[in-house]
Design a protein around this motif. Structure first.
Motif, PDB file in Angstrom:
ATOM      1  N   GLU A  98       0.799  -1.076  -0.178  1.00  0.00           N
ATOM      2  CA  GLU A  98      -0.054   0.030   0.080  1.00  0.00           C
ATOM      3  C   GLU A  98       0.907   1.285   0.060  1.00  0.00           C
ATOM      4  O   GLU A  98       0.535   2.323  -0.717  1.00  0.00           O
ATOM      5  CB  GLU A  98      -0.957  -0.252   1.177  1.00  0.00           C
ATOM      6  N   ALA A  99       1.758   1.270   0.855  1.00  0.00           N
ATOM      7  CA  ALA A  99       2.854   2.581   0.927  1.00  0.00           C
ATOM      8  C   ALA A  99       3.608   2.591  -0.328  1.00  0.00           C
ATOM      9  O   ALA A  99       3.604   3.859  -0.978  1.00  0.00           O
ATOM     10  CB  ALA A  99       3.800   2.229   1.953  1.00  0.00           C
ATOM     11  N   GLU A 100       4.079   1.563  -1.286  1.00  0.00           N
ATOM     12  CA  GLU A 100       4.571   1.630  -2.350  1.00  0.00           C
ATOM     13  C   GLU A 100       3.666   2.271  -3.463  1.00  0.00           C
ATOM     14  O   GLU A 100       4.038   2.764  -4.411  1.00  0.00           O
ATOM     15  CB  GLU A 100       5.334   0.250  -2.607  1.00  0.00           C
ATOM     16  N   GLU A 101       2.468   1.616  -3.321  1.00  0.00           N
ATOM     17  CA  GLU A 101       1.548   2.080  -4.542  1.00  0.00           C
ATOM     18  C   GLU A 101       1.188   3.618  -4.102  1.00  0.00           C
ATOM     19  O   GLU A 101       1.134   4.349  -5.262  1.00  0.00           O
ATOM     20  CB  GLU A 101       0.063   1.278  -4.152  1.00  0.00           C
ATOM     21  N   LEU A 102       0.910   3.991  -3.085  1.00  0.00           N
ATOM     22  CA  LEU A 102       0.746   5.493  -2.670  1.00  0.00           C
ATOM     23  C   LEU A 102       1.731   6.301  -3.222  1.00  0.00           C
ATOM     24  O   LEU A 102       1.702   7.393  -3.790  1.00  0.00           O
ATOM     25  CB  LEU A 102       0.469   5.791  -1.298  1.00  0.00           C
ATOM     26  N   ALA A 103       3.216   5.916  -2.833  1.00  0.00           N
ATOM     27  CA  ALA A 103       4.256   6.711  -3.351  1.00  0.00           C
ATOM     28  C   ALA A 103       4.615   6.698  -4.687  1.00  0.00           C
ATOM     29  O   ALA A 103       5.264   7.443  -5.305  1.00  0.00           O
ATOM     30  CB  ALA A 103       5.447   6.181  -2.653  1.00  0.00           C
ATOM     31  N   ASP A 140       1.441   8.971  10.999  1.00  0.00           N
ATOM     32  CA  ASP A 140       2.025   7.634  10.759  1.00  0.00           C
ATOM     33  C   ASP A 140       2.923   8.105   9.428  1.00  0.00           C
ATOM     34  O   ASP A 140       2.819   9.294   8.970  1.00  0.00           O
ATOM     35  CB  ASP A 140       1.207   6.525  10.522  1.00  0.00           C
ATOM     36  N   ALA A 141       3.656   6.983   9.019  1.00  0.00           N
ATOM     37  CA  ALA A 141       4.583   7.233   7.891  1.00  0.00           C
ATOM     38  C   ALA A 141       3.978   7.786   6.586  1.00  0.00           C
ATOM     39  O   ALA A 141       4.507   8.322   5.609  1.00  0.00           O
ATOM     40  CB  ALA A 141       5.280   6.118   7.824  1.00  0.00           C
ATOM     41  N   LYS A 171       1.603  10.593  -0.782  1.00  0.00           N
ATOM     42  CA  LYS A 171       1.041  10.855  -1.823  1.00  0.00           C
ATOM     43  C   LYS A 171       1.923  11.790  -2.687  1.00  0.00           C
ATOM     44  O   LYS A 171       2.192  11.702  -3.719  1.00  0.00           O
ATOM     45  CB  LYS A 171      -0.531  11.266  -1.855  1.00  0.00           C
ATOM     46  N   GLY A 172       2.584  12.589  -2.058  1.00  0.00           N
ATOM     47  CA  GLY A 172       3.603  13.522  -2.656  1.00  0.00           C
ATOM     48  C   GLY A 172       5.014  12.938  -2.695  1.00  0.00           C
ATOM     49  O   GLY A 172       6.003  13.513  -2.860  1.00  0.00           O
ATOM     50  N   GLY A 173       5.200  11.674  -2.226  1.00  0.00           N
ATOM     51  CA  GLY A 173       6.422  10.892  -2.292  1.00  0.00           C
ATOM     52  C   GLY A 173       7.397  11.173  -1.364  1.00  0.00           C
ATOM     53  O   GLY A 173       8.475  10.834  -1.334  1.00  0.00           O
ATOM     54  N   LEU A 232      10.755   5.280  14.520  1.00  0.00           N
ATOM     55  CA  LEU A 232      10.233   5.226  13.062  1.00  0.00           C
ATOM     56  C   LEU A 232       8.987   5.140  13.133  1.00  0.00           C
ATOM     57  O   LEU A 232       8.267   4.162  13.833  1.00  0.00           O
ATOM     58  CB  LEU A 232      11.023   4.017  12.543  1.00  0.00           C
ATOM     59  N   LEU A 233       8.321   5.954  12.196  1.00  0.00           N
ATOM     60  CA  LEU A 233       6.785   5.903  12.110  1.00  0.00           C
ATOM     61  C   LEU A 233       6.436   4.789  11.493  1.00  0.00           C
ATOM     62  O   LEU A 233       7.072   4.312  10.454  1.00  0.00           O
ATOM     63  CB  LEU A 233       6.255   7.225  11.423  1.00  0.00           C
ATOM     64  N   GLY A 234       5.414   4.007  11.697  1.00  0.00           N
ATOM     65  CA  GLY A 234       4.740   3.060  11.047  1.00  0.00           C
ATOM     66  C   GLY A 234       3.961   3.175   9.610  1.00  0.00           C
ATOM     67  O   GLY A 234       3.527   4.101   9.586  1.00  0.00           O
ATOM     68  N   LEU A 235       3.653   2.332   8.934  1.00  0.00           N
ATOM     69  CA  LEU A 235       2.982   2.067   7.936  1.00  0.00           C
ATOM     70  C   LEU A 235       1.331   1.887   8.443  1.00  0.00           C
ATOM     71  O   LEU A 235       1.404   1.690   9.833  1.00  0.00           O
ATOM     72  CB  LEU A 235       3.349   1.116   7.025  1.00  0.00           C
ATOM     73  N   ARG A 236       0.720   1.445   7.496  1.00  0.00           N
ATOM     74  CA  ARG A 236      -0.921   1.111   7.956  1.00  0.00           C
ATOM     75  C   ARG A 236      -0.997   0.139   9.059  1.00  0.00           C
ATOM     76  O   ARG A 236      -0.123  -1.123   9.060  1.00  0.00           O
ATOM     77  CB  ARG A 236      -1.502   0.593   7.043  1.00  0.00           C
TER      78      ARG A 236
END
Length: 181
Positions: A36-41, A80-81, A86-88, A67-71
């Motif tokens: 999900e994080a990689e898709e958003l980025a 969170d991270a 969405k802005g990379g 370190l802030l976490g992902l979902r």
């Protein structure tokens, strides 16, 4: 670097900012959270960071308040991270008082953001001239300072403090032993 981070975590001192939370169990991020994080980025996470999330913990270790976490992972102050992803830009950690370390996934550059001393119209964001590997290497070595925006005494320009300036300011504020945990 992965092994060095894991060794530092194994000491039990993996969360510099919250002494009471150092014994909290780390739970890795799910592959779905990383995807999900990689898709958003719109791009892959750097390999070290990806591996730390998947094999070590979904945040909750490292500098500042962790370190802030992902979902579903470590959050701090409602962050969170994913907040700027969405802005990379992946928010790495919250240092307190609105100060953050962030990773520009397009360039691999770590940025600091210190909104506190800057006058209106001056951005609190500045490059820290390091990659995520450098950032974690400094944390492992105990030489990573929180981002600190300062006004250059010669030019009057606002910029990120150097490591030497950070060390001097901390010594001035807390004495030679630094801040207490």
């Amino acid at each position: 670097m992965f092994d060095a981070v894991v060794r530092r975590i194994a000491t039990g001192e993996y969360l510099d900012g919250l002494p009471g939370s150092r014994s909290a169990a780390l739970r890795p991020a799910s592959p779905a959270a990383v995807a999900e994080a990689e898709e958003l980025a719109g791009r892959s996470l750097p390999s070290l960071l990806r591996r730390l999330y998947l094999e070590v913990g979904n945040g909750g270790f490292g500098p500042g308040y962790g370190l802030l976490g992902l979902r579903g992972g470590h959050r701090m102050g409602g962050l969170d991270a994913l907040v700027g992803l969405k802005g990379g830009v992946l928010v790495l950690c919250d240092w307190g008082c609105g100060i953050t370390s962030e990773l520009d996934l397009a360039t691999g550059q770590v940025w600091g953001c210190d909104p506190n001393p800057a006058p209106e119209g001056v951005s609190g964001a500045f490059p820290q001239h390091m990659t995520i590997v450098d950032w974690f290497a400094k944390w492992v070595a105990g030489t990573l300072y929180q981002p600190w925006l300062v006004q250059d005494p010669t030019t009057g320009e606002w910029r990120g403090a150097t490591d030497t300036e950070c060390a001097e300011m901390l010594q001035e504020a807390f004495g030679p032993d630094g801040p207490e945990d």
